[in-house]
Design an enzyme around this catalytic site. Structure first.
Site, PDB file in Angstrom:
ATOM      1  N   GLY A 164     -10.016 -25.444   6.711  1.00 33.59           N
ATOM      2  CA  GLY A 164     -10.485 -26.298   5.606  1.00 33.59           C
ATOM      3  C   GLY A 164      -9.413 -27.084   4.901  1.00 33.59           C
ATOM      4  O   GLY A 164      -9.452 -27.233   3.682  1.00 33.59           O
ATOM      5  N   HIS A 181      -0.040 -23.074  -4.310  1.00 33.02           N
ATOM      6  CA  HIS A 181      -0.126 -24.177  -5.280  1.00 33.02           C
ATOM      7  C   HIS A 181      -0.514 -23.687  -6.675  1.00 33.02           C
ATOM      8  O   HIS A 181      -0.938 -24.478  -7.507  1.00 33.02           O
ATOM      9  CB  HIS A 181      -1.123 -25.237  -4.792  1.00 33.02           C
ATOM     10  N   CYS A 224       4.591 -20.444 -19.582  1.00 37.81           N
ATOM     11  CA  CYS A 224       5.371 -21.015 -20.686  1.00 37.81           C
ATOM     12  C   CYS A 224       6.409 -21.940 -20.072  1.00 37.81           C
ATOM     13  O   CYS A 224       7.200 -21.508 -19.226  1.00 37.81           O
ATOM     14  CB  CYS A 224       6.062 -19.905 -21.484  1.00 37.81           C
TER      15      CYS A 224
END
Ligand code: OAD
Length: 241
Positions: A179, A112, A120
């Site tokens: 988690g 992610h 850019c």
């Protein structure tokens, strides 16, 4: 015969005890911010300053946070396991990196994105970044203001490294999910992909059973700083695979 391969998926819960808020627990990030306001490409077009502010705050928080016993145990696993260890993290923090997971011989993929990188939006060039970013910050590649964005995968965008992740899921011997609430795809579907190879043992380590807990062969519940080091010890003792 190849050495046994371990693939580990981590989510916000692995960093919770380092002081970083998760997304969906009580008082989590998505309780205080709307995804539509800060974590979509449309939000960045509509109000780039608000989006920059959200990620600037989170980048600044990393200075106060340190790898915990779960991050360190995974780095120890990577350095002592006689096969390959791949950590795929949904986390944009740098706590696995700072636990020296890569130097320990493991591979780390931030699917992610990363708070410590900027991109850019015109050239897609990626830069290391550890200061605040605003709409006035000139881009290092084209010197234009307004083009830099956090190197974060927003909702509606394709996660990174998917080809390589699917490849290692297809051949892993052990898949561990740590988690994560299992609410966000494609990561929530990795356990199914690992199981398709028929040989993988699959384990969920989380504070509580996730929405997809029944898909795993085994579930271990409690704080990651306790459960992960204990499980790593069992792997290294040859008790799991
Ligand atoms: P969530 O906030 O959805 O889930 C965190 C999980 O960690 C929960 O199931 C908690 O029970 C568990 N947890 C909390 N504290 C823990 C502890 N000390 N030890 C072990 N487990 C603990 O976070 P993620 O599943 O990582 O994406 O969220 C996935 C994605 O949704 C994020 O990467 C982010 C978010 O929207 C993007 O921003 C693209």
């Amino acid at each position: 015969m190849t050495d046994p391969t371990i693939v580990i998926l981590t989510g916000a819960g692995v960093s919770a005890e380092s002081g970083l808020a998760t997304f969906r627990d009580n008082n989590g990030l998505w309780c205080n911010h709307r995804v539509e306001d800060v974590a979509t490409p449309e939000a960045f077009v509509r109000n780039p300053s608000l989006v920059h502010e959200f990620y600037n705050q989170r980048r600044a928080q990393l200075k106060e946070a340190h790898p915990n016993a779960a991050h360190l145990a995974l780095a120890q696993l990577a350095s002592q396991w006689n096969g390959r260890v791949f950590v795929v993290t949904q986390n944009v923090d740098d706590l696995h990196d700072r636990a020296a997971l890569i130097h320990s011989g493991g591979k780390l993929w931030h699917m992610h994105g990363e708070l410590h990188k900027a991109r850019c939006s015109a050239s897609d060039e990626v830069f290391d970044w550890d200061v605040d970013m605003t709409v006035d910050t000139p881009c290092p590649c084209c010197q234009k203001a307004g083009r830099l964005r956090p190197h974060i995968v927003w909702f509606g965008e394709m996660p990174l490294y998917m080809g390589m992740i699917q490849h290692v899921l297809a051949e892993c011997d052990l898949f561990i999910s740590i988690g994560t609430s299992g609410n966000v795809y494609p990561a929530a579907g990795f356990v199914r992909e690992a199981r398709m190879n028929r040989k993988a043992h699959t384990v969920e380590i989380n504070m509580e059973p996730s929405s997809g807990h029944s898909l795993f062969h085994e579930g271990i519940y409690g704080p990651a700083t306790q459960t992960v080091p204990a499980y790593v010890e069992r792997i290294l003792a040859g008790e799991i695979i």
